[in-house]
Design an enzyme around this catalytic site. Sequence first.
Site, PDB file in Angstrom:
ATOM      1  N   ASN A  87     -66.910 -36.585  21.271  1.00  0.00           N
ATOM      2  CA  ASN A  87     -67.137 -36.023  19.945  1.00  0.00           C
ATOM      3  C   ASN A  87     -66.426 -36.932  18.955  1.00  0.00           C
ATOM      4  OD1 ASN A  87     -67.452 -34.561  17.644  1.00  0.00           O
ATOM      5  ND2 ASN A  87     -66.299 -32.762  18.314  1.00  0.00           N
ATOM      6  N   TRP A  88     -67.219 -37.805  18.345  1.00  0.00           N
ATOM      7  CA  TRP A  88     -66.616 -38.779  17.416  1.00  0.00           C
ATOM      8  C   TRP A  88     -66.169 -38.105  16.124  1.00  0.00           C
ATOM      9  CZ3 TRP A  88     -70.484 -43.564  17.634  1.00  0.00           C
ATOM     10  CH2 TRP A  88     -70.416 -44.124  18.913  1.00  0.00           C
ATOM     11  N   LYS A  89     -66.612 -36.876  15.884  1.00  0.00           N
ATOM     12  CA  LYS A  89     -66.294 -36.150  14.642  1.00  0.00           C
ATOM     13  C   LYS A  89     -66.666 -37.024  13.434  1.00  0.00           C
ATOM     14  CE  LYS A  89     -62.878 -33.492  17.153  1.00  0.00           C
ATOM     15  NZ  LYS A  89     -61.625 -32.741  17.150  1.00  0.00           N
ATOM     16  N   HIS A 120     -68.233 -25.740  17.419  1.00  0.00           N
ATOM     17  CA  HIS A 120     -66.898 -26.348  17.474  1.00  0.00           C
ATOM     18  C   HIS A 120     -65.960 -25.563  16.556  1.00  0.00           C
ATOM     19  CE1 HIS A 120     -63.637 -29.210  17.184  1.00  0.00           C
ATOM     20  NE2 HIS A 120     -64.131 -29.800  18.255  1.00  0.00           N
ATOM     21  N   GLU A 166     -63.816 -26.489  14.547  1.00  0.00           N
ATOM     22  CA  GLU A 166     -63.732 -27.032  13.185  1.00  0.00           C
ATOM     23  C   GLU A 166     -64.885 -26.521  12.328  1.00  0.00           C
ATOM     24  OE1 GLU A 166     -63.470 -31.130  14.406  1.00  0.00           O
ATOM     25  OE2 GLU A 166     -61.511 -30.716  15.281  1.00  0.00           O
ATOM     26  N   GLU A 190     -62.391 -25.269  24.440  1.00  0.00           N
ATOM     27  CA  GLU A 190     -61.441 -26.077  23.688  1.00  0.00           C
ATOM     28  C   GLU A 190     -60.408 -25.168  23.032  1.00  0.00           C
ATOM     29  OE1 GLU A 190     -63.468 -30.102  22.560  1.00  0.00           O
ATOM     30  OE2 GLU A 190     -63.724 -28.663  20.943  1.00  0.00           O
ATOM     31  N   GLY A 239     -56.416 -32.315  19.083  1.00  0.00           N
ATOM     32  CA  GLY A 239     -55.797 -33.304  18.210  1.00  0.00           C
ATOM     33  C   GLY A 239     -54.290 -33.183  18.101  1.00  0.00           C
ATOM     34  N   SER A 248     -57.074 -32.817  23.564  1.00  0.00           N
ATOM     35  CA  SER A 248     -56.129 -33.860  23.943  1.00  0.00           C
ATOM     36  C   SER A 248     -56.364 -34.420  25.347  1.00  0.00           C
ATOM     37  CB  SER A 248     -54.684 -33.364  23.771  1.00  0.00           C
ATOM     38  OG  SER A 248     -54.429 -33.042  22.407  1.00  0.00           O
ATOM     39  N   GLY A 267     -62.263 -35.888  21.854  1.00  0.00           N
ATOM     40  CA  GLY A 267     -62.255 -36.326  20.469  1.00  0.00           C
ATOM     41  C   GLY A 267     -61.624 -37.703  20.334  1.00  0.00           C
ATOM     42  N   GLY A 268     -60.357 -37.741  19.952  1.00  0.00           N
ATOM     43  CA  GLY A 268     -59.672 -38.996  19.631  1.00  0.00           C
ATOM     44  C   GLY A 268     -59.840 -40.105  20.663  1.00  0.00           C
TER      45      GLY A 268
HETATM   46  P1  13P Z   1     -59.093 -34.319  20.773  1.00  0.00           P
HETATM   47  O1  13P Z   1     -59.577 -34.911  22.092  1.00  0.00           O
HETATM   48  O2  13P Z   1     -58.876 -35.350  19.711  1.00  0.00           O
HETATM   49  O3  13P Z   1     -57.948 -33.386  20.988  1.00  0.00           O
HETATM   50  O4  13P Z   1     -60.326 -33.420  20.223  1.00  0.00           O
HETATM   51  C1  13P Z   1     -60.908 -32.500  21.062  1.00  0.00           C
HETATM   52  C2  13P Z   1     -62.144 -32.000  20.425  1.00  0.00           C
HETATM   53  O5  13P Z   1     -62.110 -31.258  19.462  1.00  0.00           O
HETATM   54  C3  13P Z   1     -63.427 -32.457  20.984  1.00  0.00           C
HETATM   55  O6  13P Z   1     -64.490 -31.724  20.461  1.00  0.00           O
END
Ligand code: 13P
Length: 254
Positions: free
Chosen positions: A9-11, A97, A99, A169, A175, A215, A236-237
């Site tokens: 998930n590149w967001k 998600h 977010e 999640e 994050g 994470s 994500g990251g």
């Molecule tokens: P991180 O891997 O940066 O914690 O993000 C997780 C996430 O929200 C993937 O959708």
Amino acid sequence: MRKQIAAANWKMNLTVQQAGALTDELMNAGLQLGTDQEVILGVPFPYLSLVRGKLGDTPQFYVAAQNCHTQKSGAYTGEVSVDMLQSLEVSHVILGHSERREYFNESPKMLADKVDICLASGLKPVFCCGEPLAIRESGTENAYVEAQLRESLFHLGVEQLTGFIIAYEPIWAIGTGKTATNEQAQQMHAHIRQVMRNQYGEALANSISILYGGSVKAGNAAEIFAQPDVDGGLVGGASLVAVDFTAIIRGLKK
Ligand code: 13P
């Protein structure tokens, strides 16, 4: 075996140049996926076509959007429909998600509608669930996550949910560098599978892939993915760095 999936998930990150370079690095990393393994790249709308083109017909690599609208077309300025995604040969959509639930007020009903329009169009949702820290600290996370599943998925039938992808999640792990322990992940994944088993039966429960997100890093992916009810991760990251994400892909169960 259930599908073992490494989903990125590149967001809202990367320029188009960076997105192209990252995709090239992943495609040139010499990854040899097992027959039950898949990689899904969840990329920003403007890069879907570019990334889809770079994947070409590489088997078991897919592109996901990070959202879609509930309607097929119309006067919804700034929105993106499932028909548009399909015309770009996008196969998956990340839905629900935390977010989007938090910052864009996506309700359980809206998510149910988005799941419906995706399934009706042949797009596969990656349906996210997970509790905030206060819920975890109060010890009510199982009921919280069960309600998220019930409210947005339980109107569906067994056929629609066979092979479905759920991503757990925990919001406190996103994050933050604070990954759920292997035990916490396994416990919740087993709970999610039990919730699906209770509602839809054993065969359905065993067909769904439940991904862990929060994470996930190159250094902890393999041990989390080794848990019996963890079928990969939503990352994500660490998915923004090719060497890290390829290491995570290599951590999937064989
Ligand atoms: P991180 O891997 O940066 O914690 O993000 C997780 C996430 O929200 C993937 O959708």
